[in-house]
Design a protein around this motif. Structure first.
Motif, PDB file in Angstrom:
ATOM      1  N   UNK B 120       0.851  -1.219   0.000  1.00 27.86           N
ATOM      2  CA  UNK B 120       0.000   0.000   0.000  1.00 27.86           C
ATOM      3  C   UNK B 120       0.872   1.250   0.000  1.00 27.86           C
ATOM      4  N   UNK B 121       1.896   1.253   0.870  1.00 30.39           N
ATOM      5  CA  UNK B 121       2.785   2.428   0.962  1.00 30.39           C
ATOM      6  C   UNK B 121       3.503   2.638  -0.362  1.00 30.39           C
ATOM      7  N   UNK B 122       3.998   1.525  -0.913  1.00 33.03           N
ATOM      8  CA  UNK B 122       4.741   1.626  -2.173  1.00 33.03           C
ATOM      9  C   UNK B 122       3.871   2.195  -3.288  1.00 33.03           C
ATOM     10  N   UNK B 123       2.656   1.688  -3.357  1.00 32.53           N
ATOM     11  CA  UNK B 123       1.793   2.181  -4.455  1.00 32.53           C
ATOM     12  C   UNK B 123       1.405   3.652  -4.231  1.00 32.53           C
ATOM     13  N   UNK B 124       1.206   4.029  -2.927  1.00 30.99           N
ATOM     14  CA  UNK B 124       0.849   5.432  -2.633  1.00 30.99           C
ATOM     15  C   UNK B 124       2.006   6.362  -3.009  1.00 30.99           C
ATOM     16  N   UNK B 125       3.231   5.935  -2.653  1.00 30.19           N
ATOM     17  CA  UNK B 125       4.403   6.761  -2.971  1.00 30.19           C
ATOM     18  C   UNK B 125       4.625   6.823  -4.469  1.00 30.19           C
ATOM     19  N   UNK B 126       4.368   5.719  -5.120  1.00 31.30           N
ATOM     20  CA  UNK B 126       4.545   5.714  -6.587  1.00 31.30           C
ATOM     21  C   UNK B 126       3.583   6.689  -7.230  1.00 31.30           C
ATOM     22  N   UNK B 127       2.336   6.717  -6.684  1.00 30.59           N
ATOM     23  CA  UNK B 127       1.343   7.660  -7.228  1.00 30.59           C
ATOM     24  C   UNK B 127       1.781   9.119  -6.981  1.00 30.59           C
ATOM     25  N   UNK B 128       2.320   9.336  -5.740  1.00 29.45           N
ATOM     26  CA  UNK B 128       2.782  10.691  -5.367  1.00 29.45           C
ATOM     27  C   UNK B 128       3.933  11.115  -6.279  1.00 29.45           C
ATOM     28  N   UNK B 129       4.876  10.177  -6.473  1.00 30.26           N
ATOM     29  CA  UNK B 129       6.025  10.484  -7.329  1.00 30.26           C
ATOM     30  C   UNK B 129       5.587  10.776  -8.751  1.00 30.26           C
ATOM     31  N   UNK B 130       4.518  10.096  -9.149  1.00 33.55           N
ATOM     32  CA  UNK B 130       4.014  10.314 -10.511  1.00 33.55           C
ATOM     33  C   UNK B 130       3.383  11.677 -10.682  1.00 33.55           C
ATOM     34  N   UNK B 131       2.797  12.211  -9.589  1.00 31.76           N
ATOM     35  CA  UNK B 131       2.104  13.517  -9.703  1.00 31.76           C
ATOM     36  C   UNK B 131       3.079  14.695  -9.636  1.00 31.76           C
ATOM     37  N   UNK B 132       4.256  14.504  -9.040  1.00 27.52           N
ATOM     38  CA  UNK B 132       5.200  15.632  -8.903  1.00 27.52           C
ATOM     39  C   UNK B 132       6.270  15.531  -9.984  1.00 27.52           C
ATOM     40  N   UNK B 133       6.314  16.524 -10.849  1.00 31.02           N
ATOM     41  CA  UNK B 133       7.369  16.478 -11.867  1.00 31.02           C
ATOM     42  C   UNK B 133       8.740  16.711 -11.223  1.00 31.02           C
ATOM     43  N   UNK B 134       9.783  16.238 -11.865  1.00 34.97           N
ATOM     44  CA  UNK B 134      11.131  16.375 -11.297  1.00 34.97           C
ATOM     45  C   UNK B 134      11.535  17.846 -11.093  1.00 34.97           C
ATOM     46  N   UNK B 135      11.120  18.722 -12.002  1.00 29.17           N
ATOM     47  CA  UNK B 135      11.500  20.150 -11.895  1.00 29.17           C
ATOM     48  C   UNK B 135      10.940  20.774 -10.608  1.00 29.17           C
ATOM     49  N   UNK B 136       9.654  20.416 -10.295  1.00 29.88           N
ATOM     50  CA  UNK B 136       9.025  20.958  -9.076  1.00 29.88           C
ATOM     51  C   UNK B 136       9.744  20.422  -7.842  1.00 29.88           C
ATOM     52  N   UNK B 137      10.025  19.114  -7.882  1.00 25.14           N
ATOM     53  CA  UNK B 137      10.723  18.509  -6.757  1.00 25.14           C
ATOM     54  C   UNK B 137      12.079  19.195  -6.558  1.00 25.14           C
TER      55      UNK B 137
END
Lengths: 188, 163
Positions: B120-137
């Protein structure tokens, strides 16, 4: 006078600029008092600095019963007299009426010869510096600071009668000292 | 003689009565010795009134102000933001940056763990990582790092000036 009170209030509220303005306004007069008592520019400057440091420390105790300048000159006079006493290890009372002012004549050359080579103002300044410290202060306050006898009495803690007597004697002594200058002017 | 001198100075100081004034004015023209005393007294009065105050050195004012204000305790530096606010913001910013770093850089979509929670944590983080572009991060990470550096610099400077 109102400007002085305004600057005092601002200084008490913590304004450094206001205190700087007070120093600017009075530094020459305070220095003149200390110089005429101590007769040395270095010592007078040190004493005048002490005066302003004391003024800043004790400004809250200034009750505005007298003018700010009177209060300031009282501190200047006391500081200079104390410094002079320390210097000379002199414990004589200020009210020692046996010690009258004496304007010394220059020992070597004749007064006329010396005075002829001098500007009259220069000769007067030199004569004032030869007065007793208290008398030099009285003549400074009376003529330079245009203080009335009553205020000079507050500053020096001498009685008004004493000040009037001293003022008469010192003016006569100065007149006597400068007479050769005027006589030589008349002779030309 | 001394009475004459006293009278002359009284006249010059403006302390004479009307009768005394008249007597002085009359004697100036009739008594040559009195006239000489009068002239010299007036000359001295004029010279004494012309005096100028002495001037201290040019450094006088600076010396006075240095002595007066160095003796006073230094005013505490005015803070733009309350210190507690800065601490909390720095803490939360660091935690957020650390989480995002972990999410963006270490997420593996294929977890080797069989734990349901890990999945669950992995999939949630994967979704979060998918929503934030690298430039914003990258921008958030830079801002957070800059704030942290400034905060540390501020603390060390305060310690330096206090000592």
């Amino acid at each position: 006078m109102e400007e002085d009170i305004r600057l005092v209030r601002l200084t008490l509220q913590g304004s450094r600029l206001a205190f700087r303005q007070l120093v600017e306004r009075y530094q020459n007069f305070v220095f003149t008092i200390t110089y005429r008592v101590l007769r040395s520019r270095e010592e007078a400057e040190e004493a005048a600095q002490d005066v302003f440091v004391k003024v800043h420390k004790t400004l809250a105790s200034f009750e505005q019963k007298s003018k700010f300048s009177t209060w300031l000159y009282t501190i200047a006079y006391r500081t200079a007299i104390d410094a002079n006493r320390r210097k000379n290890n002199d414990t004589r009372s200020l009210d020692d009426s046996e010690v009258f002012l004496q304007v010394e004549d220059t020992a070597t050359a004749s007064p006329v010869a010396v005075l002829q080579n001098m500007d009259l103002q220069e000769a007067l300044q030199e004569a004032i510096l030869k007065l007793k410290p208290e008398d030099a202060t009285i003549v400074t306050l009376f003529y330079l600071n245009e203080k009335p006898i009553k205020e000079i009495s507050e500053i020096t803690r001498l009685t008004e009668t004493n000040i009037k007597t001293r003022l008469f004697r010192l003016r006569e002594a100065l007149k006597h000292h400068l007479t050769p200058f005027w006589e030589s002017e008349r002779g030309r | 003689m001394q009475e004459d001198q006293i009278l002359i100075w009284k006249y010059i100081d403006g302390e004479c009565s009307e009768a005394e004034k008249k007597a002085v004015e009359a004697r100036i023209f009739t008594d040559p010795a009195f006239r000489v005393e009068w002239d010299y007294s007036k000359a001295l009065q004029s010279e004494l009134s012309k005096q100028q105050p002495e001037q201290p050195s040019l450094r006088f004012q600076t010396n006075v102000l240095d002595r007066v204000f160095k003796a006073l305790p230094a005013k505490p530096a005015q803070e733009l933001l309350p210190r507690s606010f800065v601490r909390w913001t720095a803490g939360l910013g660091s935690a957020l940056t650390a989480t995002l770093s972990w999410a963006v850089l270490n997420v593996s979509p294929y977890s080797h763990s069989h734990s349901r929670l890990d999945h669950v944590v992995d999939s949630a983080l994967a979704r979060l990582a998918g929503t934030i572009p690298y430039s914003t991060f990258f921008m958030i990470a830079m801002v957070a790092t800059t704030l942290a550096v400034l905060y540390l610099l501020d603390m060390s400077l305060r310690r330096f000036f206090r000592s």
